[in-house]
Scaffold this motif. Structure first.
Motif, short mmCIF file in Angstrom:
data_model
loop_
_atom_site.label_atom_id
_atom_site.label_comp_id
_atom_site.label_asym_id
_atom_site.label_seq_id
_atom_site.Cartn_x
_atom_site.Cartn_y
_atom_site.Cartn_z
N GLY A 184 -17.88 49.64 0.41
CA GLY A 184 -18.46 49.02 -0.77
C GLY A 184 -18.36 47.52 -0.83
O GLY A 184 -18.72 46.93 -1.86
N HIS A 185 -17.92 46.85 0.24
CA HIS A 185 -17.71 45.40 0.19
C HIS A 185 -19.03 44.68 -0.09
O HIS A 185 -19.12 43.87 -1.01
N GLY A 186 -20.06 44.98 0.68
CA GLY A 186 -21.36 44.34 0.49
C GLY A 186 -21.98 44.69 -0.85
O GLY A 186 -22.59 43.85 -1.50
N ARG A 187 -21.81 45.97 -1.26
CA ARG A 187 -22.38 46.39 -2.54
C ARG A 187 -21.73 45.66 -3.71
O ARG A 187 -22.39 45.32 -4.68
N ARG A 188 -20.43 45.43 -3.61
CA ARG A 188 -19.71 44.71 -4.67
C ARG A 188 -20.28 43.30 -4.83
O ARG A 188 -20.51 42.83 -5.95
N LEU A 189 -20.47 42.61 -3.71
CA LEU A 189 -20.98 41.24 -3.78
C LEU A 189 -22.40 41.20 -4.31
O LEU A 189 -22.75 40.34 -5.14
N THR A 190 -23.23 42.14 -3.85
CA THR A 190 -24.61 42.19 -4.33
C THR A 190 -24.66 42.45 -5.84
O THR A 190 -25.42 41.82 -6.58
N ALA A 191 -23.82 43.39 -6.30
CA ALA A 191 -23.77 43.69 -7.74
C ALA A 191 -23.29 42.48 -8.53
O ALA A 191 -23.77 42.21 -9.64
N ALA A 192 -22.36 41.72 -7.95
CA ALA A 192 -21.86 40.52 -8.62
C ALA A 192 -22.93 39.44 -8.71
O ALA A 192 -23.08 38.76 -9.73
N PHE A 193 -23.72 39.27 -7.62
CA PHE A 193 -24.84 38.33 -7.66
C PHE A 193 -25.79 38.68 -8.81
O PHE A 193 -26.24 37.82 -9.56
N GLU A 194 -26.08 39.97 -8.94
CA GLU A 194 -27.01 40.42 -9.97
C GLU A 194 -26.42 40.24 -11.37
O GLU A 194 -27.12 39.88 -12.32
N ALA A 195 -25.11 40.48 -11.50
CA ALA A 195 -24.46 40.33 -12.81
C ALA A 195 -24.51 38.90 -13.30
O ALA A 195 -24.59 38.64 -14.51
N VAL A 244 -18.58 35.09 -8.64
CA VAL A 244 -18.98 36.27 -7.86
C VAL A 244 -17.76 37.10 -7.51
O VAL A 244 -17.72 38.32 -7.73
N LEU A 245 -16.74 36.45 -6.96
CA LEU A 245 -15.55 37.18 -6.51
C LEU A 245 -14.79 37.79 -7.67
O LEU A 245 -14.23 38.89 -7.56
N VAL A 263 -19.52 32.03 -0.49
CA VAL A 263 -20.26 32.89 -1.40
C VAL A 263 -21.08 32.05 -2.39
O VAL A 263 -22.22 32.39 -2.71
N GLY A 264 -20.50 30.94 -2.86
CA GLY A 264 -21.22 30.07 -3.78
C GLY A 264 -22.47 29.47 -3.15
O GLY A 264 -23.52 29.35 -3.80
N GLY A 265 -22.39 29.10 -1.86
CA GLY A 265 -23.56 28.58 -1.17
C GLY A 265 -24.66 29.61 -1.04
O GLY A 265 -25.85 29.30 -1.22
N VAL A 266 -24.27 30.86 -0.76
CA VAL A 266 -25.25 31.95 -0.68
C VAL A 266 -25.93 32.15 -2.03
O VAL A 266 -27.15 32.31 -2.12
N LEU A 267 -25.13 32.13 -3.10
CA LEU A 267 -25.68 32.33 -4.44
C LEU A 267 -26.65 31.21 -4.81
O LEU A 267 -27.72 31.47 -5.38
N ALA A 268 -26.29 29.98 -4.49
CA ALA A 268 -27.18 28.84 -4.80
C ALA A 268 -28.53 29.00 -4.10
O ALA A 268 -29.58 28.68 -4.67
N ARG A 269 -28.51 29.51 -2.87
CA ARG A 269 -29.77 29.73 -2.14
C ARG A 269 -30.56 30.87 -2.75
O ARG A 269 -31.79 30.81 -2.83
N ARG A 270 -29.87 31.93 -3.17
CA ARG A 270 -30.56 33.04 -3.84
C ARG A 270 -31.27 32.55 -5.10
O ARG A 270 -32.33 33.05 -5.47
N TRP A 271 -30.66 31.60 -5.78
CA TRP A 271 -31.24 31.06 -7.01
C TRP A 271 -32.38 30.08 -6.74
O TRP A 271 -33.02 29.60 -7.68
#
Length: 365
Positions: free
Chosen positions: A29-40, A177-178, A214-222
């Motif tokens: 569930g490691h990847g799923r947790r991060l993906t769910a956090a991005f969405e939250a 995210v974390l 993780v923050g860099g990934v999130l900024a790109r997603r946004w």
């Protein structure tokens, strides 16, 4: 450009994984947790007082752009929402809006007002929901880092101050995210680690990723500009340079200002990377309790006045009469009157007091 994908990383160590909130089996569930956090984080709330301050500005007939920018820059969720929307607007600026100043210009103040009106909010005295007290704690450190970065920009004469204000405020979005992905974060991951460097190493060891990555990934997603995402991603790198090193130093200074442990040697070495010596660094550290984002006016819009018109208005703001202004600028009194007539027209002012006020608020004089 699609955001980089976080590959499956080792789950926390046995000691950490025994605690609630951490996966117990390898990669479970490691990847799923991060993906769910991005969405939250799509629903991360605006501080209620930040929203209210923005809306109060629009009770004025001509809300000052500088005050709108300052209000948005002081809130993580408002800054994120404004930047994301501005970077989706079709045109040459799409994907290139790297500051709140540019975002307000692209969107218009009215769009910012609408954003604030629709925002879901958090109040310290009425906490609840999945985030509890996280938004306020996160904002306090983000604003402290922003103020430290602003003080460093003053010391260095840094040209990209507006972008720096955003990256400093958002530098720790990966922690959001974390903290959502792992309820035991940060306490169970950081353990007895004291300095920012010790904590980032614990994250890498226990989670296989760190909040900066993780923050860099999130900024790109946004859809935020590459310059912002890269700085967020690299602000804890030992080889950080440029704006990433500035944010790293500002982060250390913010922790210092909170009374948290920081490494003197790491602070000095990072300061040298951005061109600040020990004497200048001591001065910055001394000033931190007194620093404020509102100390300096910023020229947020192109000035519509000519150089000569600006000189006339500046002297008018100093209380000088037409004859004094004419003498200093070697003009006739009638020419000074003509300049003032043109100034009123360009600024939409009805008298000298309003003209001076408008130009001062926008940082033109």
């Amino acid at each position: 450009m699609n955001p980089p994908t976080l590959t499956a990383s080792p789950t926390p160590s046995a000691a950490a994984s025994a605690e609630p909130g951490f996966p117990r089996h390898h990669n479970e569930g490691h990847g799923r947790r991060l993906t769910a956090a991005f969405e939250a984080l799509e629903a991360f709330p605006v501080l209620a007082e930040s929203r209210n301050r923005v809306l109060r500005l629009f009770t004025q007939e001509r809300p000052p752009t500088a005050e709108i920018v300052a209000a948005v820059e002081s809130d993580v969720a408002l800054a994120i929402a404004t930047l994301r929307l501005a970077n989706r607007v079709d045109g040459r600026a799409r994907g290139r809006v790297d500051s709140v100043v540019k975002a307000v210009s692209v969107l218009s103040p009215a769009a910012v007002q609408a954003l604030a009106s629709r925002a879901r909010t958090f109040d310290f005295f009425e906490r609840g929901g999945i985030w509890e007290g996280t938004p306020e704690r996160f904002r306090l450190h983000g604003v402290a880092t922003q103020r430290a970065a602003d003080r460093l920009a003053t010391e260095l004469g840094y040209e990209d101050r507006d972008r720096l204000m955003v990256t400093a405020l958002l530098h720790d979005i990966g922690k959001l995210v974390l903290s959502h992905a792992y309820p035991g974060y940060p306490r169970q991951v950081h353990g007895d680690a004291k300095t920012p460097e010790e904590r980032i190493h614990r994250e890498r060891r226990e989670l296989g990723v760190d909040h900066a990555l993780v923050g860099g990934v999130l900024a790109r997603r946004w859809g935020l500009p590459k310059a912002i995402a890269s700085t967020i991603e690299r602000h804890h790198s030992e080889d950080a340079d440029g704006e990433a090193a500035l944010v790293r130093l500002a982060d250390m200074l913010a922790h210092y200002g909170h009374g948290d442990p920081v490494s003197p040697s790491e602070m000095l070495s990072t300061a040298r990377l951005v061109g600040i010596g020990p004497a200048e660094l001591r001065s910055v550290m001394y000033d931190l309790p007194y620093s404020s984002n509102g100390n300096r006016q910023r020229a947020l819009d192109p000035c519509p006045l000519s150089t000569r018109e600006t000189e006339v208005l500046k002297r008018l703001g100093q209380g000088k009469v037409y004859k004094q202004i004419a003498h200093e600028l070697e003009l006739s009194t009638s020419t000074v009157r003509t300049h003032l007539h043109n100034i009123y027209g360009k600024l939409g002012a009805v008298d000298r007091a309003q003209a001076v006020l408008i130009a001062t608020e926008r940082g033109w004089i």
